[in-house]
Design a protein around this motif. Structure first.
Motif, PDB file in Angstrom:
ATOM      1  N   TYR A 146      14.430  50.371  56.479  1.00  0.00           N
ATOM      2  CA  TYR A 146      15.092  50.408  55.174  1.00  0.00           C
ATOM      3  C   TYR A 146      14.082  50.846  54.119  1.00  0.00           C
ATOM      4  O   TYR A 146      12.875  50.905  54.396  1.00  0.00           O
ATOM      5  CB  TYR A 146      15.783  49.090  54.846  1.00  0.00           C
ATOM      6  CG  TYR A 146      14.909  47.879  54.658  1.00  0.00           C
ATOM      7  CD1 TYR A 146      14.493  47.115  55.744  1.00  0.00           C
ATOM      8  CD2 TYR A 146      14.510  47.482  53.387  1.00  0.00           C
ATOM      9  CE1 TYR A 146      13.697  45.988  55.562  1.00  0.00           C
ATOM     10  CE2 TYR A 146      13.718  46.367  53.199  1.00  0.00           C
ATOM     11  CZ  TYR A 146      13.304  45.619  54.289  1.00  0.00           C
ATOM     12  OH  TYR A 146      12.518  44.525  54.108  1.00  0.00           O
ATOM     13  N   TRP A 179      24.553  49.952  56.166  1.00  0.00           N
ATOM     14  CA  TRP A 179      24.219  48.679  55.498  1.00  0.00           C
ATOM     15  C   TRP A 179      24.282  47.569  56.540  1.00  0.00           C
ATOM     16  O   TRP A 179      25.266  47.462  57.276  1.00  0.00           O
ATOM     17  CB  TRP A 179      25.218  48.374  54.377  1.00  0.00           C
ATOM     18  CG  TRP A 179      24.991  49.207  53.138  1.00  0.00           C
ATOM     19  CD1 TRP A 179      25.596  50.370  52.816  1.00  0.00           C
ATOM     20  CD2 TRP A 179      24.088  48.907  52.069  1.00  0.00           C
ATOM     21  NE1 TRP A 179      25.136  50.848  51.606  1.00  0.00           N
ATOM     22  CE2 TRP A 179      24.198  49.950  51.133  1.00  0.00           C
ATOM     23  CE3 TRP A 179      23.173  47.876  51.808  1.00  0.00           C
ATOM     24  CZ2 TRP A 179      23.468  49.993  49.962  1.00  0.00           C
ATOM     25  CZ3 TRP A 179      22.447  47.916  50.632  1.00  0.00           C
ATOM     26  CH2 TRP A 179      22.589  48.967  49.724  1.00  0.00           C
ATOM     27  N   LYS A 196      20.836  45.256  53.435  1.00  0.00           N
ATOM     28  CA  LYS A 196      19.830  46.319  53.311  1.00  0.00           C
ATOM     29  C   LYS A 196      20.387  47.589  53.935  1.00  0.00           C
ATOM     30  O   LYS A 196      21.137  47.529  54.904  1.00  0.00           O
ATOM     31  CB  LYS A 196      18.544  45.920  54.016  1.00  0.00           C
ATOM     32  CG  LYS A 196      17.846  44.756  53.330  1.00  0.00           C
ATOM     33  CD  LYS A 196      16.692  44.224  54.111  1.00  0.00           C
ATOM     34  CE  LYS A 196      16.099  43.047  53.337  1.00  0.00           C
ATOM     35  NZ  LYS A 196      15.028  42.390  54.068  1.00  0.00           N
ATOM     36  N   ARG A 197      19.961  48.689  53.370  1.00  0.00           N
ATOM     37  CA  ARG A 197      20.440  49.955  53.921  1.00  0.00           C
ATOM     38  C   ARG A 197      19.379  50.518  54.858  1.00  0.00           C
ATOM     39  O   ARG A 197      18.269  50.845  54.416  1.00  0.00           O
ATOM     40  CB  ARG A 197      20.688  50.921  52.765  1.00  0.00           C
ATOM     41  CG  ARG A 197      21.319  52.198  53.198  1.00  0.00           C
ATOM     42  CD  ARG A 197      21.595  53.072  52.004  1.00  0.00           C
ATOM     43  NE  ARG A 197      22.568  54.086  52.337  1.00  0.00           N
ATOM     44  CZ  ARG A 197      23.198  54.801  51.440  1.00  0.00           C
ATOM     45  NH1 ARG A 197      22.973  54.598  50.161  1.00  0.00           N
ATOM     46  NH2 ARG A 197      24.061  55.703  51.810  1.00  0.00           N
ATOM     47  N   TYR A 217      17.890  53.365  57.343  1.00  0.00           N
ATOM     48  CA  TYR A 217      17.954  54.826  57.567  1.00  0.00           C
ATOM     49  C   TYR A 217      17.323  55.161  58.910  1.00  0.00           C
ATOM     50  O   TYR A 217      16.369  54.516  59.344  1.00  0.00           O
ATOM     51  CB  TYR A 217      17.156  55.562  56.485  1.00  0.00           C
ATOM     52  CG  TYR A 217      17.738  55.472  55.099  1.00  0.00           C
ATOM     53  CD1 TYR A 217      18.653  56.414  54.636  1.00  0.00           C
ATOM     54  CD2 TYR A 217      17.340  54.455  54.235  1.00  0.00           C
ATOM     55  CE1 TYR A 217      19.159  56.340  53.346  1.00  0.00           C
ATOM     56  CE2 TYR A 217      17.854  54.369  52.951  1.00  0.00           C
ATOM     57  CZ  TYR A 217      18.759  55.320  52.514  1.00  0.00           C
ATOM     58  OH  TYR A 217      19.252  55.242  51.243  1.00  0.00           O
TER      59      TYR A 217
END
Lengths: 362, 116
Positions: free
Chosen positions: B37, B74, B82-83, B85
């Motif tokens: 994240y 998410w 929290k996102r 990636y």
């Protein structure tokens, strides 16, 4: 989930007031974000800020006070700037058109707004009737009213140019018409110190024709000062025309000779540029004098009463007087151009593009 | 300003920023071969000597995701959403190509520097 609930839910994990600094900051950033992305960006920003605060608190072994949170937020930057980084780059007038836009604004200022001020100053200085008409509320009032008029004109002119360029930008964004260009259509390399031969030829022809016409028409007129003698109307020039006749004739001859020299040697030199300034100044001075000199002595006619004839004569003379500030302003602009030419030639700025050297021949 | 009014250190900073700009994208893509994240990604980059401020990183992540090079989701972790990636398959392809390009540039630069 609304933005407010994101903000309060992200801060609920901390023992903070919902309206604490962090929430206010997130709200302020959210204000500048587009609705579609607002929730997502704010949630991520909020999470990142909380992570940073958590780390700092773990490092210090205590909760952060307002001043410390304040420092973190200040370090992040002003809300509008933070939000702006998430947005695509936008501009009313893009980089392709912007230099052209600036150029047009400069031209509008140079050839419209500045001359407007010069003409106003000229009118106030040399035209008693204009001055009397505009200073009834005192000089400050006259300056104030001219300023507000000029301001309106400036806003309108610059605003119009801006709107036109914004429209062009929209068209350019859609059709990309400015990307289609041909290098062969670019103007030829220009040497500012070179005198175009075509211009010199025109100058020679015009001045010669003027000189011949002037002698042909005015030499007879000068002996009697009668410009027009018909049964229905008779126009008599004032004696001052004797000076005008010779002055304009000499000036035309000098201009013919100078243009001929320029034709043979087509580069400005300091001497010739100075000479051009002198002849232009003399020409402007003559015209200014002419505007103020009451050029008509009398007008008479079979069907015009003496009072009416006097009225027309005065109206013509007064009309010319009123044009005087415009003539003066034009003369000043010409003089500025001439002086700049002298300075350019004197400083000897060489033009060298791609091996094509064109130096001033001094 | 570039007309001689700029100080030497300022010029150097600007040039360094320009040089880093392209490298940062490669670094972010490479770092996201492992899911992370935003905050941990930033820390990881800083630990490896490529510090990037949040104002640059998050908009960059969104842009790369819009371009299909990253995927995100998410998830809750440590009681907070929290996102996360990660590199998408398309991102993986692009990263490989970018690293090749990077090697080419590096080789060319080294060659130029040796010639000088």
């Amino acid at each position: 989930m609304s933005k407010a609930s994101i903000i309060s839910s992200t801060s609920s994990t901390r023992s903070r007031n919902p309206m604490d600094l962090l929430d206010r900051y997130l709200q302020a950033v959210g204000f500048w974000l587009p609705k579609a992305q607002q929730r997502d960006i704010i949630a991520e920003l909020s999470e990142d800020l909380h992570s940073q605060i958590d780390e700092k608190e773990a490092e210090l072994g205590r909760s952060l006070n307002d001043a410390e949170v304040d420092d973190i937020l200040k370090q992040r930057g002003r809300p509008v700037l933070v939000a702006n980084r998430y947005l695509p780059q936008r501009s009313l007038i893009g980089p392709v058109l912007f230099p052209i836009y600036c150029f047009v604004l400069k031209m509008v200022a140079l050839f419209y707004l500045v001359p407007w001020i010069l003409v106003w100053i000229g009118m106030m200085t040399f035209s008693s009737s204009y001055r009397a008409e505009h200073t009834s509320a005192g000089w400050l009032g006259a300056i104030g009213s001219a300023w507000s008029a000029w301001w309106l004109i400036a806003v309108f002119a610059l605003g119009t140019v801006t709107i036109v360029f914004v429209a062009l930008e929209h068209a350019q964004a859609k059709s990309r018409f400015l990307e289609d260009w041909n290098p062969r259509k670019l103007p030829p390399v220009r040497n500012p110190n070179q005198i175009p031969r075509s211009g010199s030829v025109i100058e020679v022809v015009v001045n010669l024709m003027f000189g011949i016409w002037w002698i042909d028409i005015m030499s007879d007129v000068m002996s009697t000062r009668v410009l027009l003698d018909r049964p229905e109307i008779r126009i008599v020039l004032s004696p001052v025309w004797r000076y005008f006749f010779w002055a304009f004739l000499v000036l035309a001859l000098i201009n013919t000779v100078v243009a001929g020299v320029n034709l043979a040697r087509p580069y400005w030199t300091v001497l010739r540029a100075s000479f051009r300034l002198a002849t232009d100044a003399a020409g402007s001075g003559l015209f200014c004098w002419m505007m103020k000199a009451s050029v008509l002595a009398e007008i008479t006619g079979a069907h015009i009463s003496a009072a009416r004839a006097l009225e027309i004569t005065n109206a013509v003379n007064l009309g010319m007087t009123r044009v005087f500030p415009v003539v003066l302003a034009t003369g000043l602009v010409i003089a500025v151009v001439d002086v700049r030419r002298i300075l350019r030639v004197r400083n000897g700025v060489p033009v060298q593009l791609n091996g094509a050297v064109s130096a001033a021949v001094v | 300003m570039t007309n001689g009014t700029q100080g030497g250190p300022e010029i150097l900073e600007n040039l360094k920023m320009e040089l880093r700009r392209g490298c940062l994208i490669v670094a972010v893509l490479a770092q996201l071969r492992t899911e992370q994240y935003g905050y941990t990604l930033r820390k990881a980059l800083a630990d490896d000597g490529l510090a990037i401020d949040e104002g640059t990183l998050y908009p960059l992540l969104r842009r790369l995701e819009t371009q299909g090079l990253l995927a995100s989701e998410w998830r809750e972790e440590d009681k907070r959403n929290k996102r996360f990636y990660r590199l998408s398959p398309a991102g993986q392809q692009i990263l490989t190509q970018l690293l090749e390009e990077w090697q080419n540039i590096n080789t060319s630069l080294n060659k130029i520097l040796q010639e000088a």
